[in-house]
Scaffold this motif. Sequence first.
Motif, PDB file in Angstrom:
ATOM      1  N   GLY A 154       0.884  -1.149   0.015  1.00  0.00           N
ATOM      2  CA  GLY A 154      -0.020   0.185   0.104  1.00  0.00           C
ATOM      3  C   GLY A 154       0.831   1.361  -0.076  1.00  0.00           C
ATOM      4  N   LYS A 155       2.059   1.135   0.706  1.00  0.00           N
ATOM      5  CA  LYS A 155       2.912   2.419   1.056  1.00  0.00           C
ATOM      6  C   LYS A 155       3.682   2.625  -0.563  1.00  0.00           C
ATOM      7  N   ALA A 156       3.930   1.505  -0.999  1.00  0.00           N
ATOM      8  CA  ALA A 156       4.660   1.604  -2.346  1.00  0.00           C
ATOM      9  C   ALA A 156       3.775   2.211  -3.494  1.00  0.00           C
ATOM     10  N   VAL A 157       2.308   1.876  -3.485  1.00  0.00           N
ATOM     11  CA  VAL A 157       1.454   2.488  -4.460  1.00  0.00           C
ATOM     12  C   VAL A 157       1.174   3.948  -4.121  1.00  0.00           C
ATOM     13  N   GLU A 158       1.227   4.176  -2.935  1.00  0.00           N
ATOM     14  CA  GLU A 158       0.853   5.790  -2.511  1.00  0.00           C
ATOM     15  C   GLU A 158       2.016   6.467  -2.878  1.00  0.00           C
ATOM     16  N   ARG A 159       3.464   5.936  -3.034  1.00  0.00           N
ATOM     17  CA  ARG A 159       4.564   6.745  -3.258  1.00  0.00           C
ATOM     18  C   ARG A 159       4.328   6.745  -4.963  1.00  0.00           C
ATOM     19  N   HIS A 198       1.725   9.389  -5.855  1.00  0.00           N
ATOM     20  CA  HIS A 198       2.380  10.732  -5.661  1.00  0.00           C
ATOM     21  C   HIS A 198       3.216  11.179  -6.769  1.00  0.00           C
ATOM     22  N   ALA A 199       4.102  10.134  -6.888  1.00  0.00           N
ATOM     23  CA  ALA A 199       5.362  10.536  -8.087  1.00  0.00           C
ATOM     24  C   ALA A 199       4.522  10.940  -9.243  1.00  0.00           C
ATOM     25  N   LEU A 200       3.264  10.249  -9.795  1.00  0.00           N
ATOM     26  CA  LEU A 200       2.624  10.379 -10.793  1.00  0.00           C
ATOM     27  C   LEU A 200       1.898  11.755 -11.015  1.00  0.00           C
ATOM     28  N   GLY A 201       1.685  12.539  -9.583  1.00  0.00           N
ATOM     29  CA  GLY A 201       0.978  13.679  -9.476  1.00  0.00           C
ATOM     30  C   GLY A 201      -0.374  13.541  -8.625  1.00  0.00           C
ATOM     31  N   PHE A 202      -0.850  12.417  -8.395  1.00  0.00           N
ATOM     32  CA  PHE A 202      -1.832  12.401  -7.552  1.00  0.00           C
ATOM     33  C   PHE A 202      -1.720  12.505  -6.198  1.00  0.00           C
ATOM     34  N   ALA A 203      -1.551  13.805  -5.788  1.00  0.00           N
ATOM     35  CA  ALA A 203      -0.972  14.301  -4.614  1.00  0.00           C
ATOM     36  C   ALA A 203      -2.187  13.979  -3.528  1.00  0.00           C
TER      37      ALA A 203
END
Lengths: 80, 80
Positions: free
Chosen positions: B18-23, B26-31
């Motif tokens: 879950g943490k990896a997907v969240e990161r 964010h990296a793709l701009g989905f803040a």
Amino acid sequence: MRARVFITPKKGVLDPQGKAVERSLHALGFAEAHDVHLGKYIELSIEGGDRAQAERRTDEMCRRLLANGVIEDYRFELQD
Amino acid sequence: MRARVFITPKKGVLDPQGKAVERSLHALGFAEAHDVHLGKYIELSIEGGDRAQAERRTDEMCRRLLANGVIEDYRFELQD
């Protein structure tokens, strides 16, 4: 807003994990289990914006990262 | 009868996926994406028996095979 995303293998795509689970269920005596498909379930919070925006953004997340459009289908639900 | 099973990490259990997907989001701009949790989604058909029996058997499948009770919660829905 809370989003729940369901990702499943597309019809016609091999689902070896589903087959393995089905075999294991049969081995455990659950002979009534059939047509087992394994997918992913993702829950996330979307901060800010209205429902229409959350829907658009979640759809974009699914297409760009969460689901592999070649072999997977996705659907999602939003909850306030 | 069709069963839909949702398996999620228990609260307090580490969810590195879950943490990896969240990161990645964010990296793709989905803040706006937060509190991402990754689980499993399983669809299966239950042949024969009535609804009460299907419910009991599906619960048993979850406890014995589909979910790991130490680290995962499960819930399911049945549909005729």
